[in-house]
Design a protein around this motif. Structure first.
Motif, PDB file in Angstrom:
ATOM      1  N   VAL A  47      40.053 -23.603 -19.004  1.00  0.00           N
ATOM      2  CA  VAL A  47      40.578 -24.921 -19.352  1.00  0.00           C
ATOM      3  C   VAL A  47      39.868 -25.521 -20.549  1.00  0.00           C
ATOM      4  O   VAL A  47      40.482 -26.146 -21.418  1.00  0.00           O
ATOM      5  CB  VAL A  47      40.454 -25.881 -18.138  1.00  0.00           C
ATOM      6  CG1 VAL A  47      40.859 -27.305 -18.501  1.00  0.00           C
ATOM      7  CG2 VAL A  47      41.277 -25.365 -16.968  1.00  0.00           C
ATOM      8  N   ALA A  48      38.541 -25.345 -20.631  1.00  0.00           N
ATOM      9  CA  ALA A  48      37.750 -25.974 -21.694  1.00  0.00           C
ATOM     10  C   ALA A  48      36.527 -25.120 -21.974  1.00  0.00           C
ATOM     11  O   ALA A  48      36.159 -24.241 -21.181  1.00  0.00           O
ATOM     12  CB  ALA A  48      37.332 -27.386 -21.285  1.00  0.00           C
ATOM     13  N   ASP A  49      35.892 -25.375 -23.110  1.00  0.00           N
ATOM     14  CA  ASP A  49      34.705 -24.624 -23.504  1.00  0.00           C
ATOM     15  C   ASP A  49      33.493 -25.135 -22.726  1.00  0.00           C
ATOM     16  O   ASP A  49      33.072 -26.275 -22.924  1.00  0.00           O
ATOM     17  CB  ASP A  49      34.470 -24.793 -25.008  1.00  0.00           C
ATOM     18  CG  ASP A  49      33.212 -24.073 -25.482  1.00  0.00           C
ATOM     19  OD1 ASP A  49      32.692 -23.216 -24.735  1.00  0.00           O
ATOM     20  OD2 ASP A  49      32.736 -24.382 -26.585  1.00  0.00           O
ATOM     21  N   PRO A  50      32.905 -24.318 -21.854  1.00  0.00           N
ATOM     22  CA  PRO A  50      31.771 -24.800 -21.069  1.00  0.00           C
ATOM     23  C   PRO A  50      30.542 -25.109 -21.905  1.00  0.00           C
ATOM     24  O   PRO A  50      29.749 -25.984 -21.554  1.00  0.00           O
ATOM     25  CB  PRO A  50      31.507 -23.655 -20.080  1.00  0.00           C
ATOM     26  CG  PRO A  50      32.096 -22.444 -20.727  1.00  0.00           C
ATOM     27  CD  PRO A  50      33.280 -22.932 -21.500  1.00  0.00           C
ATOM     28  N   GLU A  51      30.381 -24.397 -23.036  1.00  0.00           N
ATOM     29  CA  GLU A  51      29.203 -24.656 -23.874  1.00  0.00           C
ATOM     30  C   GLU A  51      29.295 -26.039 -24.519  1.00  0.00           C
ATOM     31  O   GLU A  51      28.312 -26.782 -24.586  1.00  0.00           O
ATOM     32  CB  GLU A  51      29.077 -23.572 -24.952  1.00  0.00           C
ATOM     33  CG  GLU A  51      28.870 -22.174 -24.404  1.00  0.00           C
ATOM     34  CD  GLU A  51      27.654 -22.075 -23.493  1.00  0.00           C
ATOM     35  OE1 GLU A  51      26.622 -22.703 -23.815  1.00  0.00           O
ATOM     36  OE2 GLU A  51      27.748 -21.383 -22.460  1.00  0.00           O
TER      37      GLU A  51
END
Length: 300
Positions: free
Chosen positions: A253-257
């Motif tokens: 869903v989204a960039d965890p970093e």
């Protein structure tokens, strides 16, 4: 824990649901609150949560749960809130849809490794959806990094020294120094909605699927790193060392970093210092885990 008289519970449930309770079953968990499954005729049930707080409770929780459900997070519908005085004490009731299943914490030992990994990645995807919500600043509990107080650090180090020895106490002091540096040098992160207690005990599993995220009492504005850090500290063996799986699911869903912004170590140490200082001590396993997390992030 003080328990609420059954006639009061029956009356509140009837006022919300329009039906009499046939059976009331205490549920484990629920944090600081009483939690029950109230059963009606025909295998229908609701969850009843009861809080004793000086002000009406569960109002923000219900609002934030609704926001999370709107972006695809599986969570129970709040059917009604009630607040009443009983013997001079305010009782707050949250009547919620009953979701079937058992917590991920309860079923860990029953699952093949591949199923467990899949469920944790699915949980990571759900967490990213939680974090996609732009929170209301005046709703829920705001979670920010806190500057450690010298006196409290000294007290916690003393407790750890008595429990685990001088080497562990030195780790606590290193952790406090690390956190002071992070608070002093890092800019305030953008806030998302955080669940506030995201760990296996609050993930309901039914028929091989995550069907519910429960216990939103501590939800509110925070950096996404707050939830990631709590998983690392509180998920329990063997999942506390599998934050990588949470991140892999999150990446759907989204960039965890980008969401983490390098803040997970600071939030993890902040939370461990709080747990180590509890007046009612954490379990020995949690105590050891707290020190291990600090040690990993402060190793030279």
């Amino acid at each position: 824990m003080v328990t609420t008289p059954r006639p009061i519970i029956d009356s509140v449930v009837r006022s919300v649901c329009g039906r009499g309770v046939e059976r009331l079953v205490p549920l484990t968990g629920g944090g600081m609150n009483e939690t029950y499954r109230a059963e009606f005729a025909g295998d229908v049930a609701v969850v009843v949560r009861i809080a004793r707080q000086p002000t009406p409770w569960f109002i923000d929780e219900a609002h934030l749960m609704e926001q999370a459900r709107a972006v695809g997070v599986p969570t129970a519908q709040v059917l009604g809130l009630e607040h009443l005085d009983h013997n001079g004490e305010l009782l707050s009731f949250s009547i919620q849809q009953f979701l079937p299943g058992r917590s991920l914490q309860q079923v860990i030992g029953e699952l093949p490794a591949s199923d467990l990994e899949r469920l944790v990645m699915d949980a990571g995807e759900i967490l990213a959806r939680v974090h996609s919500v732009v929170p209301d600043d005046d709703r829920g509990i705001r979670h920010e990094l806190r500057l450690p107080e010298e006196r409290e650090v000294t007290r916690v180090a003393r407790v750890v020294r008595e429990t685990l020895g001088p080497a562990a106490a030195a780790v606590v002091e290193r952790g406090a120094d690390f956190l002071r540096q992070e608070v002093a040098t890092r800019p305030a992160p953008p806030f998302s909605l955080a669940h506030g207690d995201f760990c296996p005990k609050n993930l309901l599993i039914h028929e091989g699927t995550v069907v519910g995220v429960i216990d939103w009492e501590f939800a509110g504005p925070a950096s996404p790193a707050y939830d990631l850090a709590q998983w690392e500290v509180d998920a329990g063996d063997p999942l506390h060392d599998r934050l990588d799986l949470v991140r892999r699911g999150y990446a759907r869903v989204a960039d965890p970093e980008s969401a983490d912004a390098g803040l997970t170590p600071a939030f993890a140490i902040d939370w461990t210092l709080e747990k180590l200082g509890w007046k009612n001590p954490a379990s020995p396993a949690q105590f050891r885990r707290c020190v291990d997390v600090i040690a990993r992030y402060t190793a030279s």
